[in-house]
Scaffold this motif. Structure first.
Motif, PDB file in Angstrom:
ATOM      1  N   ASP A  68       1.851   8.820  -1.232  1.00 40.47           N
ATOM      2  CA  ASP A  68       1.988   8.125   0.042  1.00 40.47           C
ATOM      3  C   ASP A  68       3.250   8.602   0.748  1.00 40.47           C
ATOM      4  O   ASP A  68       4.324   8.670   0.164  1.00 40.47           O
ATOM      5  CB  ASP A  68       2.049   6.611  -0.181  1.00 40.47           C
ATOM      6  N   GLY A 120      -1.793   3.940   1.034  1.00 44.61           N
ATOM      7  CA  GLY A 120      -2.294   4.001  -0.337  1.00 44.61           C
ATOM      8  C   GLY A 120      -3.140   2.793  -0.692  1.00 44.61           C
ATOM      9  O   GLY A 120      -3.424   1.931   0.142  1.00 44.61           O
ATOM     10  N   CYS A 179       0.837  -1.198   0.000  1.00 38.12           N
ATOM     11  CA  CYS A 179       0.000   0.000   0.000  1.00 38.12           C
ATOM     12  C   CYS A 179       0.875   1.251   0.000  1.00 38.12           C
ATOM     13  O   CYS A 179       0.376   2.370   0.067  1.00 38.12           O
ATOM     14  CB  CYS A 179      -0.926   0.005   1.216  1.00 38.12           C
ATOM     15  N   ASN A 237       0.702   5.097  -5.819  1.00 38.11           N
ATOM     16  CA  ASN A 237       0.678   5.672  -4.468  1.00 38.11           C
ATOM     17  C   ASN A 237       1.753   6.741  -4.312  1.00 38.11           C
ATOM     18  O   ASN A 237       2.446   6.807  -3.300  1.00 38.11           O
ATOM     19  CB  ASN A 237       0.819   4.566  -3.410  1.00 38.11           C
TER      20      ASN A 237
END
Length: 100
Positions: free
Chosen positions: A35, A41, A19, A32
């Motif tokens: 992020d 993310g 993520c 992402n």
């Protein structure tokens, strides 16, 4: 369309995802991007292929290309197997000659 929907290339059953920020070397997309390394993310699956990190969105393209090249890959792999077989037979004969 992929032959088998899986979280890994070529129908592999175990995949990896993050993520956090991740860059795909195949399509050059960074996911992402915003992020801040907190892993907040959206999850993006990825794998290693040919020494590069590849995102799940590119799996279909890679699999399709490998399938398209099978007429070249299979004879190439057959030659590899034959050479390996010859090396093993030679090594086996050498070991037998040594009494092992």
């Amino acid at each position: 369309m992929r032959i088998e929907e899986s979280p890994e290339l070529f129908g592999g059953d175990a995949g990896t995802s993050t993520c956090g920020k991740i860059h795909c070397a195949f399509c050059e997309t960074t996911y992402n991007l915003d992020d801040d390394d907190d892993g907040g993310g959206m999850p993006i699956g990825f794998t290693g292929f040919a020494g590069k990190r590849v995102c799940e969105n590119c799996f279909e393209d890679i699999e399709r290309e490998v399938l398209a090249r099978m007429p070249q890959i299979l004879p190439w792999y057959r030659r590899h197997v034959e050479r390996s077989k010859q090396r093993i037979c030679t090594a086996d004969a050498n070991l037998k000659a040594l009494g092992a």
